[in-house]
Design an enzyme around this catalytic site. Structure first.
Site, PDB file in Angstrom:
ATOM      1  CB  CYS A 176      -0.789   1.097   7.694  1.00 12.84           C
ATOM      2  SG  CYS A 176      -2.530   1.084   7.207  1.00 12.84           S
ATOM      3  CB  CYS A 227      -0.942   0.017   1.206  1.00 12.94           C
ATOM      4  SG  CYS A 227      -2.030  -1.417   1.285  1.00 12.94           S
TER       5      CYS A 227
END
Length: 356
Positions: free
Chosen positions: A340, A20
């Site tokens: 995150c 991500c």
């Protein structure tokens, strides 16, 4: 990717993959190359094609096919083919899962929400907030730098099409998506997977001015941290925020704009609770006191991944550009970006506008 985008074959390029935060890593790698004198100008970005995810053969089938490729005689080939069983043809279906634990991130979000006592109602309320703010920003023309894209065989996409403000009543009807039947994470309070791409142009101030560009924002500092990928997979922003503030010589109150990746509503709310907890800071972070939770009137006020979608490789640049635009629009000076990623890793970046 660079050649496909039309860059010269004399322009070097490379790919980074960090789930991500892939484009976050691309950006900071570019900054490092400029600082080291290796580059003058860097285009960093990411792309994700969730509508066409590669699906692999099973491990047994892959092993058989590789061995078959090395077989020299017809007899050897037939012998290998005869060993193929029906279950070999079962594909390995893609999943948004943590490699080190094999747990889907939705399960991680559910456990995190339970650990911090975050209710289904709170998560739905936050998700509705994200969609409502994104719709307002879109209607007001604030979501800039969107490039129209012609989808083959379909219409041209001119704006993010996942923004769908609903109602608490409608959201409340959805069943748990991961931990059934008692989980609190649903399709409505999770970021949705979508196709997407983003890119950002990076250079030193001197180079930008020499080329006639006016910088949108300046990178002040950044930090990467990593923690337990099982119980704290999505808590990275809590760990990284105080570190980047200390590196940059700033406090939480100095930040005018916060842009955090919204993987799940429960993940965001858990981080806000952890950041505002002296107990968590002392027992898990080795700090004397909490860093404090960002005020919501400065936090993701143009929506976030819950409403805009989360094409893994593209989200990082989207966060940074939104932070830059918000700083300009709202007259702020410092922005903080956090996201995150798999492996329990997180990237936090502090950007600023000068002069104020």
């Amino acid at each position: 990717a660079a050649l496909g985008a039309g860059f010269s074959d004399k322009t070097p390029a490379h790919t980074v993959t960090m789930a991500c935060i892939s484009s976050n890593q691309a950006m900071t790698t570019g900054v490092g190359m400029i600082a080291a004198g290796q580059c003058d100008v860097v285009v960093a970005g990411g792309v994700e094609l969730m509508s066409d995810v590669p699906i692999r053969h099973s491990r047994k089938m892959r092993k058989t096919m590789l061995t078959l490729n090395r077989a020299k005689t017809l007899g050897q080939k037939l012998s290998l083919i005869s060993k193929i069983r029906p279950d070999y043809f079962a594909p390995e279906l893609p999943a948004v899962a943590e490699f080190s634990t094999s747990e889907t991130m939705g399960h991680s979000a559910d456990r995190l929400a339970a650990a911090f006592g975050i209710s289904r109602l709170e998560q739905d309320e936050y998700a509705l907030r994200s969609h409502t703010l994104a719709k307002k920003a879109q209607d007001e023309g604030l979501l800039q730098d969107v490039v129209p894209f012609k989808v083959p065989g379909k219409d041209t996409v001119t704006k993010d099409n996942g923004i769908r403000p609903s109602s608490m009543e409608q959201m409340g009807k959805l069943k748990p998506a991961f931990v059934k039947p008692y989980g609190t994470v649903t399709a409505a309070n999770s970021s949705f997977l979508t196709d997407g791409a983003s890119a950002i142009l990076i250079m030193s101030e001197e180079k930008a001015l020499a080329m006639g560009y006016k910088p949108k924002a300046y990178l002040r500092d950044f930090v990467y941290v990593s923690q337990d990928p099982k119980d704290q997979l999505l808590l990275g922003p809590t760990y990284a925020t105080p570190k980047v503030l200390e590196k940059a010589g700033l406090s939480l109150s100095d930040i005018d704009v916060f842009e955090f990746h919204e993987a799940f509503a429960g993940q965001i709310l858990a981080n806000l609770k952890a950041m505002d907890s002296d107990w968590f800071a002392q027992n898990y972070m080795g700090r004397k006191s909490k860093v404090g939770a960002p005020p919501l009137d400065k936090f993701n006020t143009w929506g976030g991944s819950l409403s805009l979608g989360h094409p893994f490789g593209a989200t990082g640049c989207r966060l940074v550009i939104t932070a830059a635009h918000r700083l300009k629009k709202e007259g702020g000076q410092y922005g903080l970006v956090a996201a995150c990623a798999a492996g329990g890793q997180v990237m936090v970046l502090c950007c600023s506008l000068f002069p104020r």
